[in-house]
Enzyme design. Structure first.
Site, PDB file in Angstrom:
ATOM      1  N   CYS A 107      12.006  84.543-146.574  1.00  0.00           N
ATOM      2  CA  CYS A 107      12.274  84.077-147.646  1.00  0.00           C
ATOM      3  C   CYS A 107      14.082  83.805-147.535  1.00  0.00           C
ATOM      4  CB  CYS A 107      12.464  84.951-148.820  1.00  0.00           C
ATOM      5  SG  CYS A 107      13.147  86.585-148.768  1.00  0.00           S
ATOM      6  N   ARG A 114      22.144  96.875-128.778  1.00  0.00           N
ATOM      7  CA  ARG A 114      23.178  96.148-128.761  1.00  0.00           C
ATOM      8  C   ARG A 114      24.425  96.464-129.554  1.00  0.00           C
ATOM      9  NH1 ARG A 114      21.578  90.148-127.397  1.00  0.00           N
ATOM     10  NH2 ARG A 114      23.856  89.974-127.323  1.00  0.00           N
ATOM     11  N   CYS A 157      10.401  90.130-150.128  1.00  0.00           N
ATOM     12  CA  CYS A 157       8.860  89.523-149.994  1.00  0.00           C
ATOM     13  C   CYS A 157       8.329  90.326-148.848  1.00  0.00           C
ATOM     14  CB  CYS A 157       9.038  87.989-149.468  1.00  0.00           C
ATOM     15  SG  CYS A 157       9.822  87.779-147.855  1.00  0.00           S
ATOM     16  N   CYS A 209      11.921  92.825-145.524  1.00  0.00           N
ATOM     17  CA  CYS A 209      12.625  92.570-146.520  1.00  0.00           C
ATOM     18  C   CYS A 209      11.988  92.901-147.924  1.00  0.00           C
ATOM     19  CB  CYS A 209      12.349  91.021-146.568  1.00  0.00           C
ATOM     20  SG  CYS A 209      12.883  90.213-148.233  1.00  0.00           S
ATOM     21  N   HIS A 233      26.655  80.791-131.689  1.00  0.00           N
ATOM     22  CA  HIS A 233      25.180  81.539-131.292  1.00  0.00           C
ATOM     23  C   HIS A 233      25.226  82.432-132.461  1.00  0.00           C
ATOM     24  CE1 HIS A 233      25.507  80.108-127.018  1.00  0.00           C
ATOM     25  NE2 HIS A 233      25.047  79.035-127.907  1.00  0.00           N
ATOM     26  N   VAL A 235      28.293  86.831-129.871  1.00  0.00           N
ATOM     27  CA  VAL A 235      27.776  87.160-131.190  1.00  0.00           C
ATOM     28  C   VAL A 235      28.164  88.698-131.663  1.00  0.00           C
ATOM     29  CG1 VAL A 235      25.590  85.980-130.870  1.00  0.00           C
ATOM     30  CG2 VAL A 235      25.434  88.307-130.234  1.00  0.00           C
TER      31      VAL A 235
HETATM   32  C1  BV8 Z   1      18.952  74.605-128.327  1.00  0.00           C
HETATM   33  C2  BV8 Z   1      22.210  84.394-128.715  1.00  0.00           C
HETATM   34  C3  BV8 Z   1      17.183  73.219-128.621  1.00  0.00           C
HETATM   35  C4  BV8 Z   1      21.374  85.779-128.433  1.00  0.00           C
HETATM   36  C5  BV8 Z   1      22.042  82.885-126.532  1.00  0.00           C
HETATM   37  C6  BV8 Z   1      20.555  70.794-123.073  1.00  0.00           C
HETATM   38  C7  BV8 Z   1      20.846  70.816-124.398  1.00  0.00           C
HETATM   39  C8  BV8 Z   1      20.290  71.527-125.253  1.00  0.00           C
HETATM   40  C9  BV8 Z   1      19.766  72.649-124.939  1.00  0.00           C
HETATM   41  C10 BV8 Z   1      19.332  72.988-123.672  1.00  0.00           C
HETATM   42  C11 BV8 Z   1      19.694  72.145-122.610  1.00  0.00           C
HETATM   43  N1  BV8 Z   1      19.363  72.660-121.273  1.00  0.00           N
HETATM   44  C12 BV8 Z   1      18.688  73.583-121.421  1.00  0.00           C
HETATM   45  C13 BV8 Z   1      18.615  73.859-122.868  1.00  0.00           C
HETATM   46  C14 BV8 Z   1      17.966  74.919-123.567  1.00  0.00           C
HETATM   47  C15 BV8 Z   1      18.732  76.292-123.610  1.00  0.00           C
HETATM   48  C16 BV8 Z   1      19.681  76.611-122.554  1.00  0.00           C
HETATM   49  O1  BV8 Z   1      21.014  76.285-122.465  1.00  0.00           O
HETATM   50  N2  BV8 Z   1      19.176  77.132-121.608  1.00  0.00           N
HETATM   51  C17 BV8 Z   1      19.915  77.426-120.184  1.00  0.00           C
HETATM   52  C18 BV8 Z   1      19.778  78.915-119.842  1.00  0.00           C
HETATM   53  C19 BV8 Z   1      19.367  76.654-119.234  1.00  0.00           C
HETATM   54  N3  BV8 Z   1      19.515  76.110-124.810  1.00  0.00           N
HETATM   55  C20 BV8 Z   1      19.092  76.601-126.132  1.00  0.00           C
HETATM   56  O2  BV8 Z   1      17.994  76.853-126.234  1.00  0.00           O
HETATM   57  C21 BV8 Z   1      20.008  76.230-127.339  1.00  0.00           C
HETATM   58  N4  BV8 Z   1      19.191  75.895-128.312  1.00  0.00           N
HETATM   59  O3  BV8 Z   1      19.453  73.779-127.683  1.00  0.00           O
HETATM   60  O4  BV8 Z   1      18.051  74.176-129.194  1.00  0.00           O
HETATM   61  C22 BV8 Z   1      16.829  72.150-129.540  1.00  0.00           C
HETATM   62  C23 BV8 Z   1      17.329  71.159-129.721  1.00  0.00           C
HETATM   63  C24 BV8 Z   1      17.184  70.154-130.472  1.00  0.00           C
HETATM   64  C25 BV8 Z   1      16.271  70.709-131.811  1.00  0.00           C
HETATM   65  C26 BV8 Z   1      15.618  71.940-131.887  1.00  0.00           C
HETATM   66  C27 BV8 Z   1      15.921  72.665-130.743  1.00  0.00           C
HETATM   67  C28 BV8 Z   1      20.295  77.858-127.608  1.00  0.00           C
HETATM   68  C29 BV8 Z   1      20.908  78.564-126.813  1.00  0.00           C
HETATM   69  C30 BV8 Z   1      21.697  80.011-127.308  1.00  0.00           C
HETATM   70  C31 BV8 Z   1      20.655  81.185-126.864  1.00  0.00           C
HETATM   71  N5  BV8 Z   1      21.407  82.206-127.430  1.00  0.00           N
HETATM   72  N6  BV8 Z   1      22.490  84.193-127.010  1.00  0.00           N
HETATM   73  C32 BV8 Z   1      21.831  86.884-128.175  1.00  0.00           C
HETATM   74  O5  BV8 Z   1      23.232  87.117-127.677  1.00  0.00           O
HETATM   75  O6  BV8 Z   1      21.012  87.919-128.074  1.00  0.00           O
HETATM   76  S1  BV8 Z   1      22.540  82.729-124.982  1.00  0.00           S
HETATM   77  C33 BV8 Z   1      23.794  83.794-124.497  1.00  0.00           C
HETATM   78  O7  BV8 Z   1      23.985  83.034-123.424  1.00  0.00           O
HETATM   79  C34 BV8 Z   1      24.793  84.212-125.067  1.00  0.00           C
HETATM   80  O8  BV8 Z   1      24.862  83.673-126.336  1.00  0.00           O
HETATM   81  C35 BV8 Z   1      26.026  84.002-124.392  1.00  0.00           C
HETATM   82  O9  BV8 Z   1      27.258  83.952-125.124  1.00  0.00           O
HETATM   83  C36 BV8 Z   1      25.440  82.657-123.679  1.00  0.00           C
HETATM   84  C37 BV8 Z   1      26.500  82.160-122.492  1.00  0.00           C
HETATM   85  O10 BV8 Z   1      26.625  83.367-121.746  1.00  0.00           O
HETATM   86  P1  BV8 Z   1      28.080  83.500-121.160  1.00  0.00           P
HETATM   87  O11 BV8 Z   1      28.904  83.931-122.583  1.00  0.00           O
HETATM   88  O12 BV8 Z   1      28.626  82.500-120.568  1.00  0.00           O
HETATM   89  O13 BV8 Z   1      27.883  84.938-120.527  1.00  0.00           O
HETATM   90  P2  BV8 Z   1      27.324  84.969-119.174  1.00  0.00           P
HETATM   91  O14 BV8 Z   1      27.144  86.538-118.863  1.00  0.00           O
HETATM   92  O15 BV8 Z   1      26.726  83.941-118.567  1.00  0.00           O
HETATM   93  O16 BV8 Z   1      28.902  84.711-118.292  1.00  0.00           O
HETATM   94  C38 BV8 Z   1      29.943  85.644-118.375  1.00  0.00           C
HETATM   95  C39 BV8 Z   1      31.354  84.921-117.509  1.00  0.00           C
HETATM   96  O17 BV8 Z   1      32.298  85.763-117.624  1.00  0.00           O
HETATM   97  C40 BV8 Z   1      30.778  85.006-115.930  1.00  0.00           C
HETATM   98  O18 BV8 Z   1      31.314  83.666-115.689  1.00  0.00           O
HETATM   99  C41 BV8 Z   1      31.808  85.898-115.540  1.00  0.00           C
HETATM  100  O19 BV8 Z   1      32.223  85.921-114.257  1.00  0.00           O
HETATM  101  C42 BV8 Z   1      33.103  85.918-116.585  1.00  0.00           C
HETATM  102  N7  BV8 Z   1      33.849  87.406-116.672  1.00  0.00           N
HETATM  103  C43 BV8 Z   1      33.117  88.438-116.880  1.00  0.00           C
HETATM  104  N8  BV8 Z   1      34.055  89.550-116.944  1.00  0.00           N
HETATM  105  C44 BV8 Z   1      35.396  88.692-117.301  1.00  0.00           C
HETATM  106  C45 BV8 Z   1      34.960  87.250-117.021  1.00  0.00           C
HETATM  107  N9  BV8 Z   1      35.960  86.699-117.170  1.00  0.00           N
HETATM  108  C46 BV8 Z   1      37.377  86.877-117.320  1.00  0.00           C
HETATM  109  N10 BV8 Z   1      37.561  87.973-117.732  1.00  0.00           N
HETATM  110  C47 BV8 Z   1      36.568  89.170-117.471  1.00  0.00           C
HETATM  111  N11 BV8 Z   1      37.027  90.330-117.737  1.00  0.00           N
HETATM  112 ZN    ZN Z   2      12.112  87.951-147.636  1.00  0.00          ZN
END
Ligand code: BV8
Ligand code: ZN
Length: 249
Positions: free
Chosen positions: A129, A69, A150, A147, A118, A102
């Site tokens: 570390c 990526r 470490c 690393c 994110h 990201v």
């Molecule tokens: C957390 C980074 C828990 C890595 C990513 C409620 C509350 C809290 C958490 C949750 C909850 N419900 C569920 C959860 C768990 C989970 C979650 O949300 N799951 C979902 C899938 C059900 N959330 C988590 O785990 C989060 N952490 O809450 O921790 C916790 C709480 C307390 C204490 C300890 C722990 C962490 C979530 C982050 C995950 N990381 N990525 C990487 O990139 O490799 S997610 C990934 O999805 C990306 O970051 C991305 O940005 C993100 C969202 O996706 P989108 O950006 O929307 O992209 P997508 O493809 O989906 O959509 C694109 C859109 O663009 C489409 O609509 C399309 O039509 C449109 N489009 C396309 N082309 C165009 C366009 N629009 C305009 N113009 C164009 N040209």
């Molecule tokens: Zn280290």
């Protein structure tokens, strides 16, 4: 493109603008989204890759996916959507960007206020570390690098599923949303939480919420104005209205 009168009026009086962006804003730069028809997640399951256990179980595979990526991102550049957001800064008192992406394209486009919910794929750190390594240090390492301090595994500085968002960034972003006059929700399917709370907080704070997306999403029904189309085309059209209203600078 014709825009509604209430939107015109809001543009005239707005001072604080927030852009909440997702993978869709980078699609026109050639970076695959996650959930679209050719989305990244279709081929690979997020649980298999974007989570800590997957990394610890098979660090080389997850590291290789991020290198792949990074290579794509290195060959792309910001598109008109990113650059138009920078232009907004000339016409409004405050313009902030809260992104789920990201890819650092908002940073490379020149936005002056960016909150990365994110993380950022160009940064890496040692899981033991916590020493940071930037992408130059790790150029070309196919296998997961170790690393130098470490010998711990080095991982991308992105938020994986099940992981907390960077301390304070989400809370600050919520505040900006609540204090915004207009929040633009650009290119996100709004299914990932807690990021997807941002447009909700904007509404609660009395902001006028405008969605820009190719398709309808989970939040299309709860925003004030849902515009269909490419962000790289719609954002410049909105900027043209602003230039007419305020005089081009
Ligand atoms: C957390 C980074 C828990 C890595 C990513 C409620 C509350 C809290 C958490 C949750 C909850 N419900 C569920 C959860 C768990 C989970 C979650 O949300 N799951 C979902 C899938 C059900 N959330 C988590 O785990 C989060 N952490 O809450 O921790 C916790 C709480 C307390 C204490 C300890 C722990 C962490 C979530 C982050 C995950 N990381 N990525 C990487 O990139 O490799 S997610 C990934 O999805 C990306 O970051 C991305 O940005 C993100 C969202 O996706 P989108 O950006 O929307 O992209 P997508 O493809 O989906 O959509 C694109 C859109 O663009 C489409 O609509 C399309 O039509 C449109 N489009 C396309 N082309 C165009 C366009 N629009 C305009 N113009 C164009 N040209
Ligand atoms: Zn280290």
């Amino acid at each position: 493109m014709e825009f509604r009168k209430d939107f015109f009026e809001r543009l005239k009086t707005a001072k604080n603008i927030l852009f909440f962006t997702g993978a869709g804003i980078s699609a026109e730069s050639g970076i695959a989204t996650f959930r679209g028809k050719d989305g990244l997640w279709n081929k690979l399951k997020p649980e298999e890759l974007a989570n800590f256990n997957a990394f610890m179980k098979n660090p080389d595979m997850v590291w290789e996916w991020y290198q792949y990526r990074r290579e794509i991102i290195n060959e792309t550049k910001p598109n008109l959507g990113h650059y138009t957001i920078v232009e907004f800064e000339k016409y409004f008192e405050k313009v902030d960007v809260v992104t789920q992406n990201v890819d650092n394209l908002h940073g490379r486009a020149g936005s002056s206020s960016i909150y990365e919910l994110h993380g950022n794929i160009e940064r890496n750190f040692c899981v033991d570390c916590k020493t940071f390594y930037n992408k130059e240090d790790l150029l070309g390492s196919e296998k997961v690098p170790r690393c130098t301090k470490c010998n711990g595994l080095i991982r991308p500085d992105v938020v994986w599923f099940g992981e907390m968002l960077p301390a304070g960034v989400f809370e600050k972003s919520e505040q900006l949303a609540m204090n915004s006059d207009i929040t633009f929700v650009v290119g996100t399917s709004a299914v990932v939480y807690p990021a997807a709370y941002i447009p909700i907080s904007a509404k609660q704070g009395g902001a006028y919420v405008v969605e820009i997306n190719l398709d309808g999403t989970e939040i299309s029904g709860s925003v004030d104005y849902s515009l269909r189309g490419k962000s790289g085309e719609i954002l410049p059209e909105i900027l043209n209205i602003i230039k007419e209203q305020k005089g081009a600078v």
